[in-house]
Structure formats: C-alpha cells, structure tokens
Scaffold this active site. Structure first.
Site, PDB file in Angstrom:
ATOM      1  N   ASP A 133      29.652 -20.822 -15.664  1.00  0.00           N
ATOM      2  CA  ASP A 133      28.222 -20.726 -15.411  1.00  0.00           C
ATOM      3  C   ASP A 133      27.551 -21.918 -16.096  1.00  0.00           C
ATOM      4  O   ASP A 133      28.175 -22.608 -16.921  1.00  0.00           O
ATOM      5  CB  ASP A 133      27.686 -19.402 -15.959  1.00  0.00           C
ATOM      6  CG  ASP A 133      26.198 -19.230 -15.716  1.00  0.00           C
ATOM      7  OD1 ASP A 133      25.735 -19.594 -14.626  1.00  0.00           O
ATOM      8  OD2 ASP A 133      25.499 -18.740 -16.618  1.00  0.00           O
ATOM      9  N   GLY A 153      21.116 -14.890 -15.519  1.00  0.00           N
ATOM     10  CA  GLY A 153      22.152 -14.955 -14.507  1.00  0.00           C
ATOM     11  C   GLY A 153      21.703 -14.621 -13.107  1.00  0.00           C
ATOM     12  O   GLY A 153      22.474 -14.800 -12.156  1.00  0.00           O
ATOM     13  N   SER A 182      20.380 -21.277 -10.436  1.00  0.00           N
ATOM     14  CA  SER A 182      19.263 -22.218 -10.478  1.00  0.00           C
ATOM     15  C   SER A 182      19.438 -23.363  -9.500  1.00  0.00           C
ATOM     16  O   SER A 182      20.548 -23.860  -9.285  1.00  0.00           O
ATOM     17  CB  SER A 182      19.115 -22.783 -11.894  1.00  0.00           C
ATOM     18  OG  SER A 182      18.141 -23.806 -11.925  1.00  0.00           O
ATOM     19  N   ASP A 240      23.608 -22.242 -17.296  1.00  0.00           N
ATOM     20  CA  ASP A 240      22.625 -21.955 -18.343  1.00  0.00           C
ATOM     21  C   ASP A 240      23.225 -21.052 -19.415  1.00  0.00           C
ATOM     22  O   ASP A 240      23.706 -19.952 -19.131  1.00  0.00           O
ATOM     23  CB  ASP A 240      21.397 -21.268 -17.740  1.00  0.00           C
ATOM     24  CG  ASP A 240      20.668 -22.159 -16.744  1.00  0.00           C
ATOM     25  OD1 ASP A 240      20.306 -23.281 -17.126  1.00  0.00           O
ATOM     26  OD2 ASP A 240      20.475 -21.740 -15.591  1.00  0.00           O
ATOM     27  N   ASP A 300      27.720 -16.048 -19.669  1.00  0.00           N
ATOM     28  CA  ASP A 300      26.979 -15.448 -20.784  1.00  0.00           C
ATOM     29  C   ASP A 300      26.100 -14.291 -20.336  1.00  0.00           C
ATOM     30  O   ASP A 300      25.561 -13.574 -21.175  1.00  0.00           O
ATOM     31  CB  ASP A 300      26.111 -16.495 -21.479  1.00  0.00           C
ATOM     32  CG  ASP A 300      24.936 -16.950 -20.623  1.00  0.00           C
ATOM     33  OD1 ASP A 300      25.125 -17.125 -19.401  1.00  0.00           O
ATOM     34  OD2 ASP A 300      23.838 -17.124 -21.169  1.00  0.00           O
TER      35      ASP A 300
END
Length: 292
Positions: free
Chosen positions: A38, A96, A174, A40, A232
């Site tokens: 992932d 997420g 994003s 961010d 995360d």
C-alpha cells in the site's frame, strides 16, 4: 526468491545499494515470489496529511449539522457531533478506503444520513461527495506546500528486495499515488502501480474488496498465494486476507491500545511497527524478529 549470487551481482551493478546488508529479508518473506505494498502510511508518511485534511473537513461538517439541528454539545462519546479523532476515527472508518467510501463510512458512524451526491460535487457539507471534495482540496493544498517523505525503514526493505530482484507492486485508493511516490523518490522501484486512476478506469471496487491487490498480483505475473501484501489499514489487511495472499503484513503506525490486535483480527498474519522489522537481525539492523 533469487539466489545470494544474483543478489550480489545486482548489488555490484548498483553501487548505492552495495553497502546495504547482503543477506535476504527475514524468513517471513521466504518462499514468496512478489510483494504488493500500500502507499499511504506504508511507503510514505502521507497518512498524517490525509488524516489532518479529513479532520478539518469532517469537523466543519459536524459543526454545521449541529447548528442546523439546534443541538447542544454533549460530553463524551455520546455526542455524535464530537470532533473527528485523527487517530481512532481515521483508522477505523477512513484509512485505506476511497474518498467517497471513507466519507460515507465516517458520517454513517455519527448517524449523519447525507445524500451521496456526485463525485464532482463542489466542496461543502450538503452531500457525501461535497465533504469528500473539501477533503480533497485541503489535502492537495497541504501536499503542494509541504510534500511527503518515505519511511526510512520502508526504504531499507525496498532496497533489500530490489537487490534480490523481487517483483514489487504498489496500490493506492488515492489518485495522488504516483505524485506521492515520485516526490518520495521511490516510484521507479515498482514494477506495477494500481492507483485510484487505474481502479476507476477498470471499475475495481475499493477495499476491503481485494480487487486492487489481485490486479497488482496479475500485473506481476504471480498467483496471490505466492505474494505478500503490506498494509496499514484495517480495510487493507482484510482485503489481503480475502484475496488469499500468502502473507498479510499489518503495519501499526499508530501504536494505539488496540491497533495491533485490530490488524490481526482483520486478517494480518504478522504486525510490525516499522518495515525494517522484516529485515533479518544483524549488526546493521538490530534484532527485528518478533511480531509487533
């Protein structure tokens, strides 16, 4: 994974990496052919920028809807108009997810039944789309002003995997992912990128649906069971579990009272606070062999 000889040859071709530890990442990644990350909060520290933008957008929305209803402030968790908690609310409802999904999830948690609106609604507080648009404007302004950096521990792991020739993909809900990764100097490390633009183009549903992760594995040419997912977000580790990936790593940046447990309960096989913990123990890395 590639042999030690192949890793040494790769290091010799890349002087910048030659001084890094020569042995491969810890056994948790052994036997896996690829890794999907992932963005961010895992690669870049942009989660804090997202969270701050959401807080400003949500708090303004909550204030306006309290005033519209003429309600008086209450104390404690019973006050549904209490300010957005930048740590707990963010990780439970927003982290997420796509902007629209995250805005809808948080507002629903406070009992605000706003109409969905449209993805191109102007910033405001009248629809879910408008709240999401305000967040997007705030985030973009903060990103242009301050930028973001990659987490140092993540950089160390990326370099180790690159030395070994392990295929790597990066995903993100994003549409700023390529900009974030390029600004942090790591975009070229990845063999595939499945960001918000690609997800929209392909009609892929957001997390906790595993579609974006499965698309990333497909682009790397590996079966999900042969790849690790590093996430995360609660929605992200759940997506990794649903997708049948060989290993799901949860990254606990908040270190909250239940954050590591929540990641495990949603599907993480192992939880770390820093991705350097996935490197083997040694004089340069310290002992990083226990679950977080």
């Amino acid at each position: 994974m590639p042999s030690a000889a192949a890793a040494a040859a790769a290091a010799a071709r890349d002087p910048e990496e030659a001084a890094a530890p020569a042995h491969p990442p810890t056994h948790r990644l052994d036997g896996l052919r690829a890794v999907v990350f992932d963005t961010d909060g895992v690669i870049t520290d942009s989660a804090r920028v997202h969270a701050a933008a959401w807080k400003e957008a949500f708090d303004d929305c909550l204030r306006e809807w309290r005033e519209r209803g003429g309600g008086q402030p209450q104390k404690g968790p019973r006050d549904r108009f209490r300010p957005f908690d930048i740590r707990e609310d963010y990780r439970r409802y927003v982290d997420g997810r796509s902007r629209l999904d995250g805005a809808a999830a948080f507002l629903a948690s406070r009992g605000l039944d706003l109409p969905p609106g449209e993805p191109d609604d102007p910033p405001g507080n009248g629809t879910v789309g408008a709240v999401a648009a305000r967040k997007e404007r705030l985030f973009t302004a903060a990103l242009r002003q301050d930028g973001v950096q990659a987490w140092p521990g993540t950089l160390r792991l990326l370099r180790a995997l690159r030395r070994e020739g392990v295929p790597m993909a990066v995903i993100s809900a994003s549409r700023h992912a390529r900009e974030l990764l390029s600004g942090a100097g790591v975009l070229e490390v990845f063999d595939a990128v499945v960001d918000g633009h690609e997800a929209a183009r392909l009609g892929l549903p957001g997390k906790p649906d595993p579609a974006v992760f499965l698309e990333a594995a497909r682009r790397l040419g590996v079966a999900p069971g042969e790849a690790a997912v590093v996430e995360d977000a609660l929605a992200g580790v759940e997506a990794g579990r649903r997708g049948g990936f060989g290993l799901v790593v949860g990254v606990d940046r908040t270190n909250g009272p239940t954050s590591a447990r929540d990641l495990r309960e949603h599907g993480a096989d192992v939880v770390v606070t820093d991705l350097a913990e996935l490197l083997p123990p040694g004089p340069r890395t310290g002992r990083h062999d226990e679950e977080g």
